[in-house]
Design a protein around this motif. Structure first.
Motif, PDB file in Angstrom:
ATOM      1  N   ARG A 168       0.825  -1.209   0.000  1.00 24.47           N
ATOM      2  CA  ARG A 168       0.000   0.000   0.000  1.00 24.47           C
ATOM      3  C   ARG A 168       0.855   1.253   0.000  1.00 24.47           C
ATOM      4  O   ARG A 168       0.609   2.202  -0.722  1.00 24.47           O
ATOM      5  CB  ARG A 168      -0.898   0.037   1.231  1.00 24.47           C
ATOM      6  N   LYS A 169       1.879   1.206   0.839  1.00 26.41           N
ATOM      7  CA  LYS A 169       2.730   2.377   0.999  1.00 26.41           C
ATOM      8  C   LYS A 169       3.413   2.735  -0.308  1.00 26.41           C
ATOM      9  O   LYS A 169       3.531   3.890  -0.668  1.00 26.41           O
ATOM     10  CB  LYS A 169       3.777   2.095   2.072  1.00 26.41           C
ATOM     11  N   SER A 170       3.857   1.724  -1.031  1.00 24.76           N
ATOM     12  CA  SER A 170       4.536   2.058  -2.278  1.00 24.76           C
ATOM     13  C   SER A 170       3.530   2.241  -3.407  1.00 24.76           C
ATOM     14  O   SER A 170       3.907   2.515  -4.524  1.00 24.76           O
ATOM     15  CB  SER A 170       5.579   0.997  -2.619  1.00 24.76           C
ATOM     16  N   GLY A 171       2.233   2.090  -3.102  1.00 23.11           N
ATOM     17  CA  GLY A 171       1.210   2.401  -4.110  1.00 23.11           C
ATOM     18  C   GLY A 171       1.140   1.405  -5.233  1.00 23.11           C
ATOM     19  O   GLY A 171       0.783   1.731  -6.353  1.00 23.11           O
ATOM     20  N   THR A 184      -0.834  -0.610  -6.760  1.00 25.14           N
ATOM     21  CA  THR A 184      -2.254  -0.909  -6.750  1.00 25.14           C
ATOM     22  C   THR A 184      -2.727  -1.095  -8.174  1.00 25.14           C
ATOM     23  O   THR A 184      -2.039  -0.758  -9.119  1.00 25.14           O
ATOM     24  CB  THR A 184      -3.048   0.255  -6.143  1.00 25.14           C
ATOM     25  N   GLU A 196      -8.885   1.855  -5.914  1.00 17.94           N
ATOM     26  CA  GLU A 196      -7.553   1.260  -6.002  1.00 17.94           C
ATOM     27  C   GLU A 196      -7.467   0.108  -5.033  1.00 17.94           C
ATOM     28  O   GLU A 196      -7.803   0.230  -3.878  1.00 17.94           O
ATOM     29  CB  GLU A 196      -6.480   2.293  -5.654  1.00 17.94           C
ATOM     30  N   ARG A 243      -2.959   7.639 -15.772  1.00 12.07           N
ATOM     31  CA  ARG A 243      -2.964   7.165 -14.393  1.00 12.07           C
ATOM     32  C   ARG A 243      -4.246   6.461 -13.988  1.00 12.07           C
ATOM     33  O   ARG A 243      -4.316   5.850 -12.939  1.00 12.07           O
ATOM     34  CB  ARG A 243      -2.666   8.328 -13.453  1.00 12.07           C
ATOM     35  N   TYR A 271      -1.523   1.106 -14.606  1.00 14.00           N
ATOM     36  CA  TYR A 271      -0.649   2.290 -14.638  1.00 14.00           C
ATOM     37  C   TYR A 271       0.606   2.095 -13.802  1.00 14.00           C
ATOM     38  O   TYR A 271       1.704   2.496 -14.192  1.00 14.00           O
ATOM     39  CB  TYR A 271      -1.400   3.533 -14.159  1.00 14.00           C
ATOM     40  N   TYR A 272       0.423   1.465 -12.656  1.00  8.68           N
ATOM     41  CA  TYR A 272       1.598   1.273 -11.808  1.00  8.68           C
ATOM     42  C   TYR A 272       2.698   0.558 -12.574  1.00  8.68           C
ATOM     43  O   TYR A 272       3.861   0.941 -12.529  1.00  8.68           O
ATOM     44  CB  TYR A 272       1.257   0.485 -10.532  1.00  8.68           C
ATOM     45  N   SER A 295       4.511   2.798 -15.157  1.00  7.90           N
ATOM     46  CA  SER A 295       5.486   3.724 -14.585  1.00  7.90           C
ATOM     47  C   SER A 295       6.672   2.952 -14.020  1.00  7.90           C
ATOM     48  O   SER A 295       7.817   3.387 -14.130  1.00  7.90           O
ATOM     49  CB  SER A 295       4.840   4.618 -13.521  1.00  7.90           C
ATOM     50  N   ALA A 318       8.952   1.988 -17.003  1.00  6.21           N
ATOM     51  CA  ALA A 318       9.650   3.162 -17.536  1.00  6.21           C
ATOM     52  C   ALA A 318      10.787   3.552 -16.591  1.00  6.21           C
ATOM     53  O   ALA A 318      11.916   3.815 -17.011  1.00  6.21           O
ATOM     54  CB  ALA A 318       8.676   4.328 -17.711  1.00  6.21           C
ATOM     55  N   ASP A 319      10.463   3.548 -15.314  1.00  7.19           N
ATOM     56  CA  ASP A 319      11.435   3.915 -14.306  1.00  7.19           C
ATOM     57  C   ASP A 319      12.636   2.970 -14.337  1.00  7.19           C
ATOM     58  O   ASP A 319      13.795   3.395 -14.382  1.00  7.19           O
ATOM     59  CB  ASP A 319      10.740   3.835 -12.931  1.00  7.19           C
ATOM     60  N   ARG A 352       5.352   9.408 -11.118  1.00 12.34           N
ATOM     61  CA  ARG A 352       6.071   8.626 -10.117  1.00 12.34           C
ATOM     62  C   ARG A 352       7.513   8.377 -10.497  1.00 12.34           C
ATOM     63  O   ARG A 352       8.415   8.366  -9.661  1.00 12.34           O
ATOM     64  CB  ARG A 352       5.387   7.284  -9.924  1.00 12.34           C
ATOM     65  N   VAL A 353       7.697   8.159 -11.792  1.00  9.26           N
ATOM     66  CA  VAL A 353       9.028   7.860 -12.291  1.00  9.26           C
ATOM     67  C   VAL A 353      10.019   8.960 -11.914  1.00  9.26           C
ATOM     68  O   VAL A 353      11.198   8.720 -11.709  1.00  9.26           O
ATOM     69  CB  VAL A 353       8.963   7.714 -13.828  1.00  9.26           C
ATOM     70  N   TRP A 407       7.551   9.910  -2.931  1.00 12.49           N
ATOM     71  CA  TRP A 407       6.294   9.236  -3.254  1.00 12.49           C
ATOM     72  C   TRP A 407       5.655   8.658  -1.996  1.00 12.49           C
ATOM     73  O   TRP A 407       4.460   8.799  -1.763  1.00 12.49           O
ATOM     74  CB  TRP A 407       6.515   8.140  -4.299  1.00 12.49           C
ATOM     75  N   GLN A 408       6.456   8.038  -1.171  1.00 12.68           N
ATOM     76  CA  GLN A 408       5.894   7.440   0.028  1.00 12.68           C
ATOM     77  C   GLN A 408       5.319   8.511   0.942  1.00 12.68           C
ATOM     78  O   GLN A 408       4.298   8.300   1.597  1.00 12.68           O
ATOM     79  CB  GLN A 408       6.938   6.593   0.741  1.00 12.68           C
ATOM     80  N   ASN A 417       2.023   9.538  -0.658  1.00 15.14           N
ATOM     81  CA  ASN A 417       1.050   8.463  -0.628  1.00 15.14           C
ATOM     82  C   ASN A 417       0.575   8.162   0.790  1.00 15.14           C
ATOM     83  O   ASN A 417      -0.615   7.970   1.019  1.00 15.14           O
ATOM     84  CB  ASN A 417       1.651   7.205  -1.271  1.00 15.14           C
TER      85      ASN A 417
END
Lengths: 472, 311
Positions: A47-50, A52, A63, A225, A230-231, A234, A237-238, B98-99, B106-107, B110
């Motif tokens: 959850r913290k890092s999203g 989802t 989400e 998004r 979407y997660y 990203s 890409a990252d 986010r990238v 981000w954390q 969020n």
């Protein structure tokens, strides 16, 4: 097919198989409360890092996290070797089929597959006819769903050659298990998966258009998004270190695709696109699409960019074409298929339709063009009413459906309310095709968390597991 | 970098800064409203004026009072001017890019968003409001901390900082403009008890009460407060300080890109006008006129940055 499902951890007598002995020891030695804490920690971390995904049909902005089961699923070196050879063969044939369909159409001329099934199919894309794509690669990233029913018996459940998703879970799940259970991880020789993004990038660069000048500019194109994956867009890409763009960030001038940057327009060469064909170019396809890039198809046809996966690749994973894949392997490669198809009834054929209607309570029925477990019927789990309603849909438009026996999917140990219990799983490995084919040893194991359930789709309450492919 | 990415980064920090400003504003309103002899309503009307949502408020509520204003700006998420909306927008801008964010950033965004629901809920119960506002300020501070301590000093960072500074300058100018008028008595009666509370509350809103005593050592004087919040570069929320930062980041961006844009010229002009402005001139021209002019120029600068880099 009513035989007992294959239990990957225990043999018929209930004894733990050699492969899983380390897992059993670990389960025996770890106190229940420690395990419970670790599992809570997992949920919190996700959850913290999203990490989802959005669930369609639950209203905007929903989400959820996909439930993650901490017990890894193990695959021996020998089993993997078999799978990898089969995957390589299958994806090679699928690419040759696509090349053929949009080129000479030999398989159609020689009657291997019914031309009307291909050419009248919604997934066939006439605008691709006659277009030569670099390296003859149409599906650069394929996700092939496998199920296991016996010691060395693997079936291909479906092919995903358009925009298969889930690879970010393969990578994040590994991170999670390494972080939570370093001792267990160390006790096995697990082959790494974390080089996947590098392999993906080099695959994409290897099929750059000849027109690309200097460094190849690769980007990931996302619907944005609000998309369920979407997660993952990203994340990839990252990890690849490339820009994540939306349609509005791109424009086409003189058949060249540019992205808008803070330093002015920049030319783009390879687009790893996670937007479906109908939305990618409002001028060529759905005119109401706000996600796409007007004119990108002309730039593509002019050979100035490469789209991965290619437009029109969907004809190869259409569920009605699926039934012909073994024949296509024999035709193009003159080899026997290493991985078999699940026996499938084509409802477009009267005999198969009659059989299907008579046996709905034992079959899984799917829409030919559907995906993600939406709109399917799992006979044994359905009520009489559900079956009756489905039968009406089936009779109304039989061409849209195929049916398969409910396979006894293999089970692996999974944490549930009552403790550790066997649950059904499948496996989606990811195959990368560029100037060469690469398969990162692993994949996404999806698990049906409810007892007896065979539906592993995340949109239908399925969970995921880390998948460990072991060294000898 | 992508223009849209830069745009999201810029707005992400703008919204975060705006959430913090709104929290400070409500805190001051709350403080003033419990003062003895507080003229009921005026603090809250000025709060709405500063937040720029008087009209939207009037469409929904009959009376201006503590409960309504706190609910409207602090709690509701269907009001685009509210703290929850700002936090939500900050996160959704951040999520889109986010990238380009560090994990810590981000954390931070969020977890703020994840906690927001329960925090709002406990604030609604009444007494929890100050804790809630503290929490909002903490989260903003934590976000800025995560940003400055983990982000690479490249163009992405410059856009984040510029969004924050532009918003901060706007907030300080509005706060000063509105409060100064409400607070400045008709008669020259500066120095009374009520007055003291009010001016000190205003300083708290920009966390500059300690700074004031440090810089001026003496009774709170309206013109000194105005001078401090406009012209003292040492005070982090002063207009000059914001412009120093904006100019610096635009310079560095121009160096990095090897091209100077119109927005840099505008920022430098505004910076120079503040830096070389004697305090007396500000007062002679009229503080209100000065601040109105500043707010307009600051907005124009924001739009020019948008045109030069973000579109």
């Amino acid at each position: 097919m009513t035989k007992e499902p294959f239990n990957e951890m225990r043999d018929g007598g209930g004894a733990v198989r050699d492969l899983y002995r380390g897992v059993q020891d670990w389960l025996d030695q770890t106190p229940a409360d420690v395990m419970a804490l670790k599992r809570e920690e997992t949920e919190l971390l996700y959850r913290k890092s999203g990490i989802t995904f959005a669930v369609y049909g639950e209203g905007g902005g929903t989400e959820r996290i996909i439930p993650f089961d901490v017990i890894p699923r193990l695959i021996s070196a020998r089993e993997w070797e078999l799978m990898a050879r089969g995957l390589d063969q299958r994806v090679k044939a699928l690419n040759m089929f696509l090349c053929d369909v949009y080129g000479e159409q030999r398989a159609l001329d020689e009657g291997i597959i019914d031309p009307s099934l291909v050419l009248l199919n919604d997934a066939y894309e006439p605008q691709m006819q006659g277009l030569q794509v670099p390296g003859g690669v149409y599906t650069h990233v394929a996700g092939i769903d496998l199920v296991r029913v016996g010691p060395d018996e693997f079936y291909v459940l479906e092919d995903n050659v358009r925009t298969p998703s889930g690879v970010s879970y393969m990578l994040e799940n590994r991170e999670m298990v390494m972080r939570l259970f370093p001792d267990l991880f160390r006790s096995y020789a697990v082959r790494p998966v974390d080089h996947y993004p590098e392999e993906l990038l080099s695959t994409l660069v290897s099929v750059a258009p000849p027109a690309a000048q200097g460094d190849v500019t690769t980007i990931v194109l996302t619907p944005g998004r609000y998309n369920s994956a979407y997660y993952e867009h990203s994340f990839l890409a990252d990890e690849m270190g490339v820009d994540l763009v939306e349609g509005q960030d791109l424009f086409v001038a003189d058949n060249i695709v540019y992205m808008r940057t803070t330093q002015g327009p920049k030319r783009v060469d390879v687009i790893y696109r996670r937007i479906d064909d109908p939305y990618i170019d409002p001028l060529a396809f759905n005119p109401r699409s706000a996600l796409g890039v007007p004119g990108i198809m002309t730039a593509y046809r002019a050979g100035n960019i490469v789209l991965a996966n290619a437009v029109g690749a969907g004809i190869a994973d259409d569920k009605s074409v699926y039934t012909y894949v073994p024949d296509l392997i024999r035709f193009y490669l003159s080899e026997e298929p290493i991985l078999n198809n699940v026996p499938t009834y084509r409802c477009s054929e009267p005999d198969d339709l009659a059989y299907t209607l008579d046996n709905l309570k034992d079959l899984v029925v799917k829409e030919v063009h559907g995906s993600g477990g939406y709109g399917m019927l799992v006979g044994p789990a359905a009520t009489k009413d559900e079956i009756a309603t489905y039968a009406e849909r089936l009779r109304a438009d039989p061409d849209r459906f195929i049916a398969q026996p409910t396979l006894a999917l293999s089970t692996v140990p999974t944490f549930v309310e009552s403790g550790v219990a066997p649950r059904h799983v499948d496996l989606r490995p990811f195959i990368l095709v560029g100037s060469e084919t690469k398969i990162v040893p692993g994949g996404l194991t999806r698990v049906a968390l409810e007892e007896g359930s065979l539906v592993v789709n995340s949109s239908q309450g399925g969970g995921t597991k880390d998948t460990w492919v072991l060294n000898e | 970098m992508l223009s849209r990415t830069a745009d999201n980064l810029f707005w992400m920090s703008r919204y975060m800064e705006r959430a913090e400003s709104l929290a400070r504003l409500l805190e001051v309103g709350h403080r003033l409203s419990i003062m003895p002899a507080s003229a009921d309503g005026t603090e809250w009307a000025s709060t709405l004026a500063i937040a720029g949502c008087q009209d939207a408020f009037d469409r929904e509520y009959e009376t201006v009072g503590a409960q309504n204003v706190i609910e409207f700006i602090g709690i509701r998420n269907d009001n685009p001017y509210s703290i929850p909306s700002c936090l939500e927008n900050a996160r959704s801008n951040g999520r889109a890019v986010r990238v380009s964010l560090t994990t810590a950033m981000w954390q931070s965004l969020n977890s703020t968003w994840l906690e927001l629901h329960s925090r709002r809920h406990s604030a609604e119960s009444g007494a929890g409001i100050l804790d809630y506002l503290d929490w909002v300020k903490d989260r903003s501070t934590q976000f800025v901390g995560a940003t400055t301590s983990t982000m690479l000093r490249n163009d992405a960072y410059f856009f984040v900082m510029m969004g924050m500074l532009l918003e901060r300058a706007d907030n300080t100018a509005r706060l000063l403009d509105v409060k100064y008028h409400v607070l400045l008595p008709d008669h020259e009666d500066v120095g009374g008890t009520l007055d003291f509370y009010q001016w000190s509350a205003l300083l708290r809103a920009v966390t500059a009460n300690r700074a004031y005593h440090n810089l001026y050592r003496g009774a709170l004087q309206p013109w000194r407060i105005a001078e401090m919040l406009i012209l003292r570069a040492e005070v982090p929320r002063s207009l000059l300080s914001c412009l120093v930062g904006l100019t610096e980041y635009l310079e560095r961006l121009s160096d990095m890109y090897g091209e100077r844009k119109e927005c840099l010229r505008m920022a430098k002009a505004l910076h120079a006008d503040l830096a070389y402005q004697p305090a007396e001139d500000v007062f002679q021209r009229g503080l209100h006129e000065f601040l109105t002019d500043f707010i307009q120029r600051n907005n124009r600068l924001g739009r020019q940055i948008q045109r030069d880099y973000l579109a």
